[in-house]
Design a protein around this motif. Structure first.
Motif, PDB file in Angstrom:
ATOM      1  N   VAL A   1     -55.371   0.149  -3.761  1.00  0.00           N
ATOM      2  CA  VAL A   1     -53.910   0.047  -3.690  1.00  0.00           C
ATOM      3  C   VAL A   1     -53.353   1.441  -3.957  1.00  0.00           C
ATOM      4  O   VAL A   1     -53.740   2.096  -4.931  1.00  0.00           O
ATOM      5  N   TRP A   2     -52.470   1.911  -3.100  1.00  0.00           N
ATOM      6  CA  TRP A   2     -51.866   3.234  -3.278  1.00  0.00           C
ATOM      7  C   TRP A   2     -50.685   3.168  -4.236  1.00  0.00           C
ATOM      8  O   TRP A   2     -49.881   2.228  -4.194  1.00  0.00           O
ATOM      9  N   MET A   3     -50.546   4.197  -5.044  1.00  0.00           N
ATOM     10  CA  MET A   3     -49.356   4.366  -5.867  1.00  0.00           C
ATOM     11  C   MET A   3     -48.660   5.640  -5.370  1.00  0.00           C
ATOM     12  O   MET A   3     -48.996   6.737  -5.789  1.00  0.00           O
ATOM     13  N   PRO A   4     -47.704   5.509  -4.452  1.00  0.00           N
ATOM     14  CA  PRO A   4     -47.062   6.697  -3.891  1.00  0.00           C
ATOM     15  C   PRO A   4     -46.080   7.377  -4.848  1.00  0.00           C
ATOM     16  O   PRO A   4     -45.757   8.546  -4.675  1.00  0.00           O
ATOM     17  N   PHE A   5     -45.584   6.637  -5.835  1.00  0.00           N
ATOM     18  CA  PHE A   5     -44.663   7.269  -6.776  1.00  0.00           C
ATOM     19  C   PHE A   5     -44.631   6.518  -8.100  1.00  0.00           C
ATOM     20  O   PHE A   5     -44.878   5.324  -8.175  1.00  0.00           O
ATOM     21  N   LEU A   6     -44.338   7.253  -9.126  1.00  0.00           N
ATOM     22  CA  LEU A   6     -44.006   6.739 -10.450  1.00  0.00           C
ATOM     23  C   LEU A   6     -42.927   7.679 -10.947  1.00  0.00           C
ATOM     24  O   LEU A   6     -43.142   8.889 -11.004  1.00  0.00           O
ATOM     25  N   THR A   7     -41.774   7.149 -11.238  1.00  0.00           N
ATOM     26  CA  THR A   7     -40.661   7.996 -11.630  1.00  0.00           C
ATOM     27  C   THR A   7     -39.910   7.378 -12.806  1.00  0.00           C
ATOM     28  O   THR A   7     -39.861   6.162 -12.949  1.00  0.00           O
ATOM     29  N   VAL A   8     -39.358   8.250 -13.641  1.00  0.00           N
ATOM     30  CA  VAL A   8     -38.610   7.827 -14.819  1.00  0.00           C
ATOM     31  C   VAL A   8     -37.206   8.400 -14.722  1.00  0.00           C
ATOM     32  O   VAL A   8     -37.022   9.584 -14.424  1.00  0.00           O
ATOM     33  N   VAL A   9     -36.213   7.554 -14.964  1.00  0.00           N
ATOM     34  CA  VAL A   9     -34.818   7.994 -14.960  1.00  0.00           C
ATOM     35  C   VAL A   9     -34.663   9.031 -16.076  1.00  0.00           C
ATOM     36  O   VAL A   9     -35.179   8.863 -17.186  1.00  0.00           O
ATOM     37  N   GLU A  10     -33.966  10.109 -15.772  1.00  0.00           N
ATOM     38  CA  GLU A  10     -33.899  11.265 -16.674  1.00  0.00           C
ATOM     39  C   GLU A  10     -33.541  10.908 -18.118  1.00  0.00           C
ATOM     40  O   GLU A  10     -34.139  11.413 -19.064  1.00  0.00           O
ATOM     41  N   GLU A  11     -32.581  10.027 -18.315  1.00  0.00           N
ATOM     42  CA  GLU A  11     -32.148   9.707 -19.683  1.00  0.00           C
ATOM     43  C   GLU A  11     -33.216   8.969 -20.498  1.00  0.00           C
ATOM     44  O   GLU A  11     -33.102   8.846 -21.708  1.00  0.00           O
ATOM     45  N   PHE A  12     -34.292   8.490 -19.826  1.00  0.00           N
ATOM     46  CA  PHE A  12     -35.369   7.774 -20.527  1.00  0.00           C
ATOM     47  C   PHE A  12     -36.658   8.580 -20.621  1.00  0.00           C
ATOM     48  O   PHE A  12     -37.678   8.065 -21.068  1.00  0.00           O
TER      49      PHE A  12
ATOM     50  N   GLY B   1     -58.869  -6.904  -9.063  1.00  0.00           N
ATOM     51  CA  GLY B   1     -60.180  -6.546  -8.521  1.00  0.00           C
ATOM     52  C   GLY B   1     -60.157  -5.373  -7.577  1.00  0.00           C
ATOM     53  O   GLY B   1     -61.090  -5.179  -6.793  1.00  0.00           O
ATOM     54  N   GLN B   2     -59.101  -4.568  -7.626  1.00  0.00           N
ATOM     55  CA  GLN B   2     -58.974  -3.424  -6.730  1.00  0.00           C
ATOM     56  C   GLN B   2     -58.974  -2.130  -7.532  1.00  0.00           C
ATOM     57  O   GLN B   2     -58.935  -2.136  -8.757  1.00  0.00           O
ATOM     58  N   SER B   3     -59.021  -1.014  -6.814  1.00  0.00           N
ATOM     59  CA  SER B   3     -58.911   0.308  -7.433  1.00  0.00           C
ATOM     60  C   SER B   3     -57.539   0.881  -7.123  1.00  0.00           C
ATOM     61  O   SER B   3     -56.908   0.520  -6.137  1.00  0.00           O
ATOM     62  N   LEU B   4     -57.102   1.794  -7.977  1.00  0.00           N
ATOM     63  CA  LEU B   4     -55.794   2.420  -7.831  1.00  0.00           C
ATOM     64  C   LEU B   4     -55.945   3.794  -7.209  1.00  0.00           C
ATOM     65  O   LEU B   4     -56.675   4.646  -7.731  1.00  0.00           O
TER      66      LEU B   4
ATOM     67  N   ASN C   1     -62.335   0.170 -19.154  1.00  0.00           N
ATOM     68  CA  ASN C   1     -61.755  -0.798 -18.202  1.00  0.00           C
ATOM     69  C   ASN C   1     -61.367  -0.162 -16.882  1.00  0.00           C
ATOM     70  O   ASN C   1     -61.289  -0.842 -15.851  1.00  0.00           O
ATOM     71  N   PHE C   2     -61.074   1.143 -16.907  1.00  0.00           N
ATOM     72  CA  PHE C   2     -60.562   1.799 -15.710  1.00  0.00           C
ATOM     73  C   PHE C   2     -61.526   2.832 -15.118  1.00  0.00           C
ATOM     74  O   PHE C   2     -61.225   3.433 -14.089  1.00  0.00           O
ATOM     75  N   ALA C   3     -62.673   3.049 -15.753  1.00  0.00           N
ATOM     76  CA  ALA C   3     -63.626   4.047 -15.289  1.00  0.00           C
ATOM     77  C   ALA C   3     -64.007   3.768 -13.831  1.00  0.00           C
ATOM     78  O   ALA C   3     -64.404   2.660 -13.473  1.00  0.00           O
ATOM     79  N   GLY C   4     -63.839   4.767 -12.979  1.00  0.00           N
ATOM     80  CA  GLY C   4     -64.170   4.634 -11.559  1.00  0.00           C
ATOM     81  C   GLY C   4     -63.184   3.807 -10.750  1.00  0.00           C
ATOM     82  O   GLY C   4     -63.369   3.614  -9.554  1.00  0.00           O
ATOM     83  N   ARG C   5     -62.118   3.335 -11.377  1.00  0.00           N
ATOM     84  CA  ARG C   5     -61.155   2.463 -10.696  1.00  0.00           C
ATOM     85  C   ARG C   5     -59.826   3.166 -10.401  1.00  0.00           C
ATOM     86  O   ARG C   5     -58.938   2.584  -9.801  1.00  0.00           O
TER      87      ARG C   5
END
Length: 135
Positions: free
Chosen positions: A66-77, A98-101, A126-130
């Protein structure tokens, strides 16, 4: 400050952003992208306010990633661990299915702050190689 996380389908979240004029506060949302209809968003809130969001897209070439194209935080937070909470929630959600990120390339801010978060997550059993680089 207390934060909550929720999983929302892309069209629902984009409508909320449009209706509440959040598009100027939340970077990297790609209105009109062909992925919006397939997107899953993990949204962090402080009360009813959006503090940050991570988008997930299905990988058309590999159904195990599964692709994660963005992760963003609103400036005030920013500087309140919102990105860390979102990164962990994304990893748990994807690995739990059961997927990788697949993490896309980082912006300069992402390289400075977010790369470290994902490096720490990659070292957890839990996340090694994933957690992989999105191709």
């Amino acid at each position: 400050m207390t934060f909550t996380l929720e999983i929302i389908d892309g069209p629902t979240f984009y409508q909320e952003v449009y209706d509440n004029e959040l598009r100027d506060k939340i970077k990297y949302l790609s209105h009109g992208s062909f992925h919006v209809g397939q997107e899953t968003d993990i949204v962090c809130r402080s009360g009813r306010q959006v503090a940050g969001v991570a988008g997930l897209w299905p990988n058309p070439y590999d159904s195990n990633i599964v692709w994660m194209p963005f992760l963003t935080v609103v400036e005030e937070f920013r500087n309140q661990k919102v990105a860390t909470m979102l990164a962990r929630a994304v990893a748990e959600y994807v690995v739990g299915k059961g997927q990788s990120l697949g993490v896309s390339s980082y912006t300069p801010d992402g390289l400075k702050y977010l790369a470290k978060v994902f490096d720490r997550l990659k070292s957890e059993p839990n996340f090694a190689g994933r957690i992989v680089k999105a191709e």
